[in-house]
Design a protein around this motif. Structure first.
Motif, PDB file in Angstrom:
ATOM      1  N   LEU A 217       0.935  -1.179   0.167  1.00  0.00           N
ATOM      2  CA  LEU A 217       0.085   0.002  -0.025  1.00  0.00           C
ATOM      3  C   LEU A 217       0.828   1.200   0.010  1.00  0.00           C
ATOM      4  O   LEU A 217       0.602   2.063  -0.624  1.00  0.00           O
ATOM      5  CB  LEU A 217      -0.936  -0.024   1.216  1.00  0.00           C
ATOM      6  CG  LEU A 217      -2.131  -0.758   1.000  1.00  0.00           C
ATOM      7  CD1 LEU A 217      -2.767  -0.793   2.392  1.00  0.00           C
ATOM      8  CD2 LEU A 217      -2.915  -0.281  -0.093  1.00  0.00           C
TER       9      LEU A 217
ATOM     10  N   PHE B 246      -6.821  -2.499  -5.224  1.00  0.00           N
ATOM     11  CA  PHE B 246      -6.982  -3.524  -4.070  1.00  0.00           C
ATOM     12  C   PHE B 246      -8.329  -3.675  -3.743  1.00  0.00           C
ATOM     13  O   PHE B 246      -8.389  -4.481  -2.627  1.00  0.00           O
ATOM     14  CB  PHE B 246      -6.197  -2.744  -2.836  1.00  0.00           C
ATOM     15  CG  PHE B 246      -4.847  -2.676  -3.211  1.00  0.00           C
ATOM     16  CD1 PHE B 246      -3.958  -3.586  -2.998  1.00  0.00           C
ATOM     17  CD2 PHE B 246      -4.202  -1.120  -3.500  1.00  0.00           C
ATOM     18  CE1 PHE B 246      -2.455  -3.088  -3.118  1.00  0.00           C
ATOM     19  CE2 PHE B 246      -2.920  -0.905  -3.601  1.00  0.00           C
ATOM     20  CZ  PHE B 246      -2.202  -1.945  -3.505  1.00  0.00           C
TER      21      PHE B 246
ATOM     22  N   TYR C 287      -7.942  -5.247   0.466  1.00  0.00           N
ATOM     23  CA  TYR C 287      -8.140  -4.337   1.682  1.00  0.00           C
ATOM     24  C   TYR C 287      -9.563  -3.605   1.594  1.00  0.00           C
ATOM     25  O   TYR C 287      -9.925  -3.297   0.416  1.00  0.00           O
ATOM     26  CB  TYR C 287      -7.031  -3.364   1.622  1.00  0.00           C
ATOM     27  CG  TYR C 287      -5.826  -4.010   1.697  1.00  0.00           C
ATOM     28  CD1 TYR C 287      -5.225  -4.480   3.144  1.00  0.00           C
ATOM     29  CD2 TYR C 287      -4.769  -4.039   0.817  1.00  0.00           C
ATOM     30  CE1 TYR C 287      -3.882  -4.983   2.769  1.00  0.00           C
ATOM     31  CE2 TYR C 287      -3.581  -4.335   0.765  1.00  0.00           C
ATOM     32  CZ  TYR C 287      -3.042  -4.824   1.898  1.00  0.00           C
ATOM     33  OH  TYR C 287      -1.664  -5.398   2.019  1.00  0.00           O
ATOM     34  N   GLU C 288     -10.043  -3.585   2.764  1.00  0.00           N
ATOM     35  CA  GLU C 288     -11.262  -2.753   2.764  1.00  0.00           C
ATOM     36  C   GLU C 288     -11.068  -1.385   2.838  1.00  0.00           C
ATOM     37  O   GLU C 288      -9.706  -0.686   2.986  1.00  0.00           O
ATOM     38  CB  GLU C 288     -11.877  -3.050   4.131  1.00  0.00           C
ATOM     39  CG  GLU C 288     -12.503  -4.229   4.436  1.00  0.00           C
ATOM     40  CD  GLU C 288     -13.616  -4.776   3.795  1.00  0.00           C
ATOM     41  OE1 GLU C 288     -14.310  -3.927   3.242  1.00  0.00           O
ATOM     42  OE2 GLU C 288     -13.711  -5.895   3.374  1.00  0.00           O
TER      43      GLU C 288
ATOM     44  N   THR D 129      -9.500   0.507   5.764  1.00  0.00           N
ATOM     45  CA  THR D 129      -7.932  -0.007   5.845  1.00  0.00           C
ATOM     46  C   THR D 129      -7.253   0.873   4.898  1.00  0.00           C
ATOM     47  O   THR D 129      -6.216   1.411   5.422  1.00  0.00           O
ATOM     48  CB  THR D 129      -7.691  -1.434   5.712  1.00  0.00           C
ATOM     49  OG1 THR D 129      -8.768  -2.217   6.347  1.00  0.00           O
ATOM     50  CG2 THR D 129      -6.556  -1.818   5.799  1.00  0.00           C
ATOM     51  N   ILE D 130      -7.433   0.926   4.101  1.00  0.00           N
ATOM     52  CA  ILE D 130      -6.766   1.692   2.828  1.00  0.00           C
ATOM     53  C   ILE D 130      -6.674   3.216   3.135  1.00  0.00           C
ATOM     54  O   ILE D 130      -5.626   3.866   3.301  1.00  0.00           O
ATOM     55  CB  ILE D 130      -7.250   1.890   1.248  1.00  0.00           C
ATOM     56  CG1 ILE D 130      -7.243   0.266   0.690  1.00  0.00           C
ATOM     57  CG2 ILE D 130      -6.591   2.528   0.367  1.00  0.00           C
ATOM     58  CD1 ILE D 130      -8.027   0.152  -0.449  1.00  0.00           C
TER      59      ILE D 130
ATOM     60  N   TRP E 184      -4.339   3.641   6.212  1.00  0.00           N
ATOM     61  CA  TRP E 184      -2.906   3.832   5.972  1.00  0.00           C
ATOM     62  C   TRP E 184      -2.394   4.999   4.968  1.00  0.00           C
ATOM     63  O   TRP E 184      -1.219   5.313   5.288  1.00  0.00           O
ATOM     64  CB  TRP E 184      -2.361   2.467   5.665  1.00  0.00           C
ATOM     65  CG  TRP E 184      -2.548   1.072   6.348  1.00  0.00           C
ATOM     66  CD1 TRP E 184      -3.200   0.144   6.171  1.00  0.00           C
ATOM     67  CD2 TRP E 184      -1.879   1.225   7.651  1.00  0.00           C
ATOM     68  NE1 TRP E 184      -3.023  -0.697   7.682  1.00  0.00           N
ATOM     69  CE2 TRP E 184      -2.577  -0.069   8.210  1.00  0.00           C
ATOM     70  CE3 TRP E 184      -1.169   1.878   8.550  1.00  0.00           C
ATOM     71  CZ2 TRP E 184      -1.993  -0.640   9.499  1.00  0.00           C
ATOM     72  CZ3 TRP E 184      -0.535   1.636   9.767  1.00  0.00           C
ATOM     73  CH2 TRP E 184      -1.143   0.350  10.334  1.00  0.00           C
TER      74      TRP E 184
END
Length: 640
Positions: A552, A578, A582-583, A586-587, A590
């Motif tokens: 990421l 993604f 990844y939810e 979550t993205i 980060w």
């Protein structure tokens, strides 16, 4: 979310019959309908497709020319309320001359007519027999039976919001200075080529090279539409090639020699193109040499919809997806790294290097580069001092891999346990060794660096840094600890690519024992090993649990630095790339971490050692990334 300025465009090859205007218009309409249904905002057709390209002396027949004009009128009526900009090829009869033209149509009207500049008259082409060049026509208008005062010339650009469209015709692209170069310098970020290029062996490969190269040179999207197999085959055959390229990358292409209507589409990123132009000083300076004043014809699309977002977004933009290309990339990077280190050694007169080996990926890659460099220079590998520096968190797995790798590569192996020195230092500065905070961690990192530097002084060698580009971006290093060296060979290699470089050596350039060690290093979690290991002797500190997944962060880094994208645009692309991995939250989490760390850790990047640039992204404060250490990140975080 702000408007991301994506636009779907189409390139089409309708089935045609020679000189059968009614038949041709029917298939042109069918292609327009297909493009409109897919929410394309531009469709580019082949050269002279209204009549067909191979009419020969029939282009001198008034009957055909009148039929072509009537057909263009019919297309204008058909375009009403379609919300598609149409670029269609047809002859224009101005009584004293016939021009090979692109008619640009939108919502019931001809916005402008662009004549072909370069009229070929060699080999299989005889166009000067029928057509007149329009390369000197500027600031002119023409009247047709159904519409008056239509802009006519090579100086036309068609603008709707952030999208600026320019057009040229076939041979124009083959010329020394294509009209599209001047059109791009005048602002066009999407260029269409209406073409009739016949098929001979290998010509398709050359066309693709021309289209991709011109899209890169112009920092634009370039749409190519070639006429198809319905043309006369008296002497040549046409394949109906359709191509869409963006800034040097082929986005879409069709299979040639199809016998049905063909429409290909692609989503173009106008913001990416415009940002590239902003960065490129040479492009800006060249705008002063355009030979004529551009006429911008304004119009408005009714919507900014582009349909399903099917643009391919690579999850790992630093790593080629295709195996052969990836292997070639690895070879090239190693060549750059070794050439850089070889030059530094020759310049300093040093014949020894010192490197700390942890059993992790980065130090392994740096060691592989050093070994390759020493072999290149004919220096003995015993002049490579490999130092392992076990501490509180060192596990048996990383330690054993470090020892065995150095032994297999026949380096001068040295071990210094840093535990006692760190405990003494804790005592000196009054730090409780049971408090496992940042001081606890950084004492170890700085102790290791001090030892390496002192060994370099003692042995007359250079300390080679091991940190990579991803760590520099996140500031994941100890200032004046692993942050510092005398030359840093990995400084512009991102973490996702480090893995492939090590795997490449393991699988392609190593004997079996060394390869097995490298593969086990690849399977080891990324860790600084600065916190005590578990009671079972396992790693307790995993970097990606703390700062987030490197895949990421490398994605964020590429689009933030290379493309200069905004956070909402990066977020949009990451969700697409993604999806299912990844939810969204979550993205987003980060990405916020990346932005905060990227800004707050600039002070480390402002004081990094020399090291070679290997790709398009580098954070060197001397050559690539100039950023104040006290810049605020608040404007960027507001979008998230």
């Amino acid at each position: 979310m702000t408007d991301l300025n994506f636009i779907r465009v189409a390139s089409a090859c309708p089935v045609t019959r020679v000189a059968d205007v009614d038949f041709n218009i029917g298939n042109i309409k069918a292609c327009i309908s297909t493009a409109a249904n897919e929410q394309a905002k531009l469709i580019v057709f082949p050269e002279l497709c209204v009549t067909s390209y191979t009419c020969g002396d029939l282009f001198l027949q008034k009957r055909l020319l009148d039929a072509a004009e009537k057909a263009v009128e019919e297309l204008c009526m058909y375009s009403k309320d379609k919300d598609v900009l149409i670029a269609v090829g047809a002859p224009l009869n101005l009584q004293t001359a016939v021009y090979n033209c692109a008619f640009i149509i939108f919502d019931g009207r001809i916005l402008g007519i662009v004549p072909k500049s370069f009229i070929p008259n060699y080999e299989e082409f005889y166009e000067q027999r029928w057509f007149t060049s329009g390369k000197t026509i500027t600031d002119r208008s023409v009247d047709l039976r159904f519409q008056k005062d239509i802009p006519f010339g090579v100086d036309l650009l068609f603008k709707s919001g952030p999208y600026q469209f320019g057009f040229e015709i076939c041979e124009d692209l083959w010329s020394v200075i294509p009209p599209s170069s001047n059109i791009a310098l005048s602002g066009a970020n999407i260029i269409g080529n209406l073409s009739a290029s016949n098929e001979i062996v290998s010509k398709s490969d050359y066309r693709k090279q021309l289209v991709t190269a011109q899209s890169a040179r112009c920092m634009a999207a370039y749409l190519y539409a070639g006429t198809g197999v319905g043309e006369s085959s008296t002497d040549v055959v046409f394949g109906g090639e359709l191509l869409i390229a963006e800034n040097g990358q082929m986005m879409a292409a069709n299979e040639r020699f199809q016998r049905e209507n063909q429409v290909i589409t692609s989503i173009i990123d106008a913001d990416r193109l415009d940002l590239q132009r902003i960065k490129n000083i040479s492009f800006r300076e060249a705008t002063s040499i355009v030979p004529w004043q551009i006429r911008k014809i304004g119009f408005d699309f009714k919507s900014n919809l582009f349909g399903l977002f099917d643009r391919k977004i690579d999850r790992h933009p630093f790593v080629p997806a295709e195996e052969k290309q990836r292997e070639q990339r690895c070879r090239e990077i190693f060549s750059i790294q070794t050439a850089a280190l070889a030059k530094r050694l020759e310049h300093t007169g040093m014949k020894r290097v010192i490197i700390g080996i942890s059993g992790g990926l980065d130090s392994t890659l740096a060691l592989l580069v050093i070994v390759k460099t020493f072999d290149l220079l004919g220096l003995p590998r015993k002049n490579i001092m490999t130092v392992t520096l076990p501490g509180f968190g060192t596990t048996d797995r990383t330690y054993n891999n470090a020892v065995e790798l150095c032994q297999n590569l026949k380096t001068d192996f040295y071990e210094v346990n840093i535990v006692a020195a760190c405990l003494q230092h804790f005592k000196d500065i009054g730090h409780d060794p049971e408090v496992h905070d940042v001081t606890y961690e950084n004492v170890q990192a700085r102790e290791r660096t001090q030892i390496l530097m002192d060994l370099a002084n003692k042995n007359g060698g250079l300390v080679i840094g091991t940190g990579d580009l991803s760590e520099l971006a996140l500031g994941w290093s100890t200032y004046n600890g692993d942050h510092m060296s005398m030359y840093a060979v990995n400084c512009s290699v991102p973490k996702t690519l480090v893995r492939y470089l090590v795997r490449y050596v393991a699988e392609k350039q190593s004997e079996r024992k060394t390869g097995d060690i490298l593969l086990d290093i690849l399977d080891t979690p990324v860790t600084p090993e600065l916190l005590p290991k578990s009671s079972e002797g396992k790693i307790t500190q995993k970097t990606e649990d703390i700062v987030g997944p490197y895949e990421l962060h490398d994605f964020f880094l590429y689009y933030f630095v290379r493309s200069e994208f905004t956070p909402d645009r990066i977020m949009f692309l990451a969700k697409s790339a993604f999806s299912g991995i990844y939810e969204e939250e979550t993205i987003r989490k980060w990405l916020k971490v990346f932005i905060r760390r990227f800004f707050t850790q600039q002070f480390k990047r402002s004081a990094i050692p020399d090291g070679p640039k290997v790709g398009t992204v580098s954070l060197s404060p001397r050559g690539d990334w100039r950023m104040p250490s006290d810049a605020s990140f608040s404007v960027w975080l507001k979008q998230l």
